[in-house]
Design an enzyme around this catalytic site. Sequence first.
Site, mmCIF file in Angstrom:
data_model
loop_
_atom_site.group_PDB
_atom_site.id
_atom_site.type_symbol
_atom_site.label_atom_id
_atom_site.label_comp_id
_atom_site.label_asym_id
_atom_site.label_seq_id
_atom_site.Cartn_x
_atom_site.Cartn_y
_atom_site.Cartn_z
ATOM 1 N N TYR A 1 -0.883 -1.533 -35.105
ATOM 2 C CA TYR A 1 -1.598 -0.527 -35.895
ATOM 3 C C TYR A 1 -3.044 -0.907 -36.167
ATOM 4 O O TYR A 1 -3.748 -0.177 -36.854
ATOM 5 C CB TYR A 1 -0.867 -0.299 -37.231
ATOM 6 N N GLY A 2 -3.510 -2.032 -35.635
ATOM 7 C CA GLY A 2 -4.859 -2.494 -35.964
ATOM 8 C C GLY A 2 -5.656 -2.941 -34.756
ATOM 9 O O GLY A 2 -5.862 -2.171 -33.811
ATOM 10 N N THR A 3 -6.100 -4.180 -34.783
ATOM 11 C CA THR A 3 -7.015 -4.692 -33.760
ATOM 12 C C THR A 3 -6.354 -4.888 -32.402
ATOM 13 O O THR A 3 -7.048 -5.154 -31.422
ATOM 14 C CB THR A 3 -7.659 -6.020 -34.200
ATOM 15 N N LEU A 4 -5.043 -4.732 -32.305
ATOM 16 C CA LEU A 4 -4.344 -4.843 -31.021
ATOM 17 C C LEU A 4 -4.253 -3.498 -30.291
ATOM 18 O O LEU A 4 -3.880 -3.444 -29.126
ATOM 19 C CB LEU A 4 -2.936 -5.405 -31.232
ATOM 20 N N GLU B 1 -1.211 -13.563 -35.451
ATOM 21 C CA GLU B 1 -0.903 -13.004 -36.766
ATOM 22 C C GLU B 1 -0.565 -14.085 -37.796
ATOM 23 O O GLU B 1 -0.275 -13.769 -38.946
ATOM 24 C CB GLU B 1 0.248 -11.996 -36.665
#
Length: 120
Positions: A7-10, A73
């Site tokens: 849901y983010g930088t990936l 993470e």
Amino acid sequence: MRRVFVYGTLRPGQRNHHYMATARHCGAYTTPACFTLLDTGPYPAALDEGKTALIGDVFEVDEDSFAALDRLEDYPVHYTRRQIGTDHGQAWIYLWIAARDPAWPTIAHGDWRRHVETAG
């Protein structure tokens, strides 16, 4: 192979998407509205509580990539993970468990990519 909901930088177009280079994109997915999404500055942090639906993508990754994601993470120090049901099958999601800064703003619409695109 394991499925991961990101849901983010990936996500595609984001700065850590290169970690997904060998992954298979299963498709977009929006979670039920049961999370909180925070802006830590450089990356988002999803909490396993709240009323926000997270917007993201599901990928299938191999074991080496899954281990690399755990390192990225900082699992299990800053993030934990659990499985959620998605339209693409069960997938792991990383959820923030470390201390929170009260100054971190909430991203009420649940879309990190939209948040960073409109902020810059």
